[in-house]
Motif scaffolding. Structure first.
Motif, PDB file in Angstrom:
ATOM      1  N   ARG A   1       5.825   2.343  -1.898  1.00 57.71           N
ATOM      2  CA  ARG A   1       4.685   1.052  -1.353  1.00 57.71           C
ATOM      3  C   ARG A   1       5.424   0.427  -0.049  1.00 57.71           C
ATOM      4  NH1 ARG A   1       0.344   2.054  -4.431  1.00 57.71           N
ATOM      5  NH2 ARG A   1       1.364   2.062  -6.201  1.00 57.71           N
ATOM      6  N   LEU A   2       4.575   0.184   1.205  1.00 58.12           N
ATOM      7  CA  LEU A   2       4.871  -0.754   2.453  1.00 58.12           C
ATOM      8  C   LEU A   2       5.550  -2.056   2.325  1.00 58.12           C
ATOM      9  CD1 LEU A   2       4.135  -0.509   5.295  1.00 58.12           C
ATOM     10  CD2 LEU A   2       2.401  -1.734   5.090  1.00 58.12           C
TER      11      LEU A   2
ATOM     12  N   ALA B   1      14.419   4.390   0.553  1.00 60.97           N
ATOM     13  CA  ALA B   1      13.785   3.642   1.999  1.00 60.97           C
ATOM     14  C   ALA B   1      13.046   4.778   2.690  1.00 60.97           C
ATOM     15  CB  ALA B   1      14.689   2.345   2.438  1.00 60.97           C
ATOM     16  N   LEU B   2      12.295   4.521   3.402  1.00 63.96           N
ATOM     17  CA  LEU B   2      11.343   5.362   3.968  1.00 63.96           C
ATOM     18  C   LEU B   2      11.008   5.102   5.552  1.00 63.96           C
ATOM     19  CD1 LEU B   2      10.949   8.238   5.034  1.00 63.96           C
ATOM     20  CD2 LEU B   2       8.590   7.520   3.681  1.00 63.96           C
ATOM     21  N   LEU B   3      11.884   5.035   6.548  1.00 59.10           N
ATOM     22  CA  LEU B   3      10.843   4.263   7.596  1.00 59.10           C
ATOM     23  C   LEU B   3      10.381   5.552   8.540  1.00 59.10           C
ATOM     24  CD1 LEU B   3      10.863   2.380   9.635  1.00 59.10           C
ATOM     25  CD2 LEU B   3      13.116   2.545  10.974  1.00 59.10           C
ATOM     26  N   VAL B   4       8.247   5.840   8.950  1.00 60.76           N
ATOM     27  CA  VAL B   4       8.156   6.070   9.672  1.00 60.76           C
ATOM     28  C   VAL B   4       7.602   5.123  11.263  1.00 60.76           C
ATOM     29  CG1 VAL B   4       5.942   7.294   9.890  1.00 60.76           C
ATOM     30  CG2 VAL B   4       6.916   6.814   7.104  1.00 60.76           C
ATOM     31  N   ALA B   5       7.994   6.124  11.470  1.00 61.48           N
ATOM     32  CA  ALA B   5       7.953   5.642  13.320  1.00 61.48           C
ATOM     33  C   ALA B   5       7.526   6.838  14.080  1.00 61.48           C
ATOM     34  CB  ALA B   5       9.675   5.415  13.773  1.00 61.48           C
TER      35      ALA B   5
ATOM     36  N   GLN C   1       1.111  -1.048  -0.024  1.00 60.72           N
ATOM     37  CA  GLN C   1       0.009  -0.377  -0.313  1.00 60.72           C
ATOM     38  C   GLN C   1       1.111   1.487   0.073  1.00 60.72           C
ATOM     39  OE1 GLN C   1      -3.522  -0.047   0.052  1.00 60.72           O
ATOM     40  NE2 GLN C   1      -2.961  -2.214  -1.175  1.00 60.72           N
ATOM     41  N   PRO C   2       0.367   2.114  -0.980  1.00 59.67           N
ATOM     42  CA  PRO C   2       0.973   3.660  -0.604  1.00 59.67           C
ATOM     43  C   PRO C   2       1.832   4.282   0.814  1.00 59.67           C
ATOM     44  CG  PRO C   2      -0.697   3.871  -1.697  1.00 59.67           C
ATOM     45  CD  PRO C   2      -1.010   2.361  -1.331  1.00 59.67           C
TER      46      PRO C   2
ATOM     47  N   LEU D   1       8.228   0.954   6.895  1.00 62.23           N
ATOM     48  CA  LEU D   1       8.962   0.475   6.150  1.00 62.23           C
ATOM     49  C   LEU D   1       8.623   0.859   4.623  1.00 62.23           C
ATOM     50  CD1 LEU D   1      12.822   1.342   6.009  1.00 62.23           C
ATOM     51  CD2 LEU D   1      12.300  -1.828   5.881  1.00 62.23           C
ATOM     52  N   TYR D   2       8.960   1.733   3.409  1.00 64.20           N
ATOM     53  CA  TYR D   2       8.479   2.029   2.590  1.00 64.20           C
ATOM     54  C   TYR D   2       9.770   1.720   1.925  1.00 64.20           C
ATOM     55  CZ  TYR D   2       4.150   3.925   4.530  1.00 64.20           C
ATOM     56  OH  TYR D   2       3.249   3.472   5.455  1.00 64.20           O
ATOM     57  N   ASP D   3       9.490   1.199   0.491  1.00 65.88           N
ATOM     58  CA  ASP D   3      10.529   0.852  -0.381  1.00 65.88           C
ATOM     59  C   ASP D   3      10.664   2.720  -1.367  1.00 65.88           C
ATOM     60  OD1 ASP D   3       8.461   1.250  -2.464  1.00 65.88           O
ATOM     61  OD2 ASP D   3       8.172  -1.042  -2.742  1.00 65.88           O
TER      62      ASP D   3
END
Length: 203
Positions: free
Chosen positions: A131-132, A37-41, A12-13, A125-127
């Motif tokens: 995308r999840l 890479a994006l990590l949303v915490a 999912q986006p 964590l998203y690519d």
């Protein structure tokens, strides 16, 4: 109250956001587009689960930034019962611990709702296409606190050091272009503190 993160539909986006950081600057999802890479915490100031692994998260962010990781931390807690989670205390924590990533204030809690966040810490964590890819625990380590076990779940592992092993495995696989490690074990932490009437069905 202890909560486990929700295992969501991978692929999912990432929902958009536009939130102030602890310097008052509005930060958006789009500005981090170059990062592979994006990590949303979702974290907060008071939760013992967050404080237990915070040094590990800071270290991981510093280690993986040169490899292409962007970390974004968000606090969505309503501070009525936990004043340490208000914006002023967020600013103090980010400065005291020299956060190497932006710490954003989700005062309306709309971003937490969009991400289906349920606990602190909760990791998404998203690519590179946002995308999840991974939505699980940092590692198996948990703080030693007086809480009853979750029904049907094994006892919390309070005897283990914070290593970030699960997150590192996911990051290494993502950055190498490999499928995400399986199974993805949920994160455990304090429930997000919702505004009156704001709490979602899954809270």
């Amino acid at each position: 109250m202890l909560r486990l993160s929700r295992q969501l539909d991978y692929g999912q986006p990432a929902p958009p956001f536009a939130l102030p950081d602890t310097d008052g600057r509005i930060r958006t999802l789009e500005e981090f587009a170059p990062a592979p890479a994006l990590l949303v915490a979702f974290i907060c100031n008071h939760c013992p689960f967050v404080l237990h692994l915070l040094d590990g998260l800071i270290g991981l962010a510093r280690e993986y930034e040169p490899k292409g990781l962007q970390v974004v931390a968000i606090s969505s807690n309503w501070p009525d019962e936990y004043p340490d989670d208000d914006y002023a205390h967020m600013q103090a924590l980010a400065a005291d611990r020299d956060f190497p990533f932006p710490y954003l204030h989700d005062e309306s809690q709309d971003v937490a709702l969009a991400y289906n966040a349920i606990c602190t810490p909760d990791f998404f964590l998203y690519d590179g296409e946002r995308r999840l890819y991974y939505a699980g625990q940092f590692d198996e380590s948990r703080p030693s606190i007086n809480r009853p076990p979750m029904p049907g779940m094994p006892p919390l592992r309070t005897d283990l050091p914070v290593t970030g092993d699960d997150m590192r495995a996911a990051l290494d696989a993502l950055l190498a272009g490999l499928p995400a490690p399986q199974p993805q074990r949920p994160s455990a932490g304090c429930s997000i503190k919702w505004r009156p009437g704001k709490d979602p069905s899954w809270a």
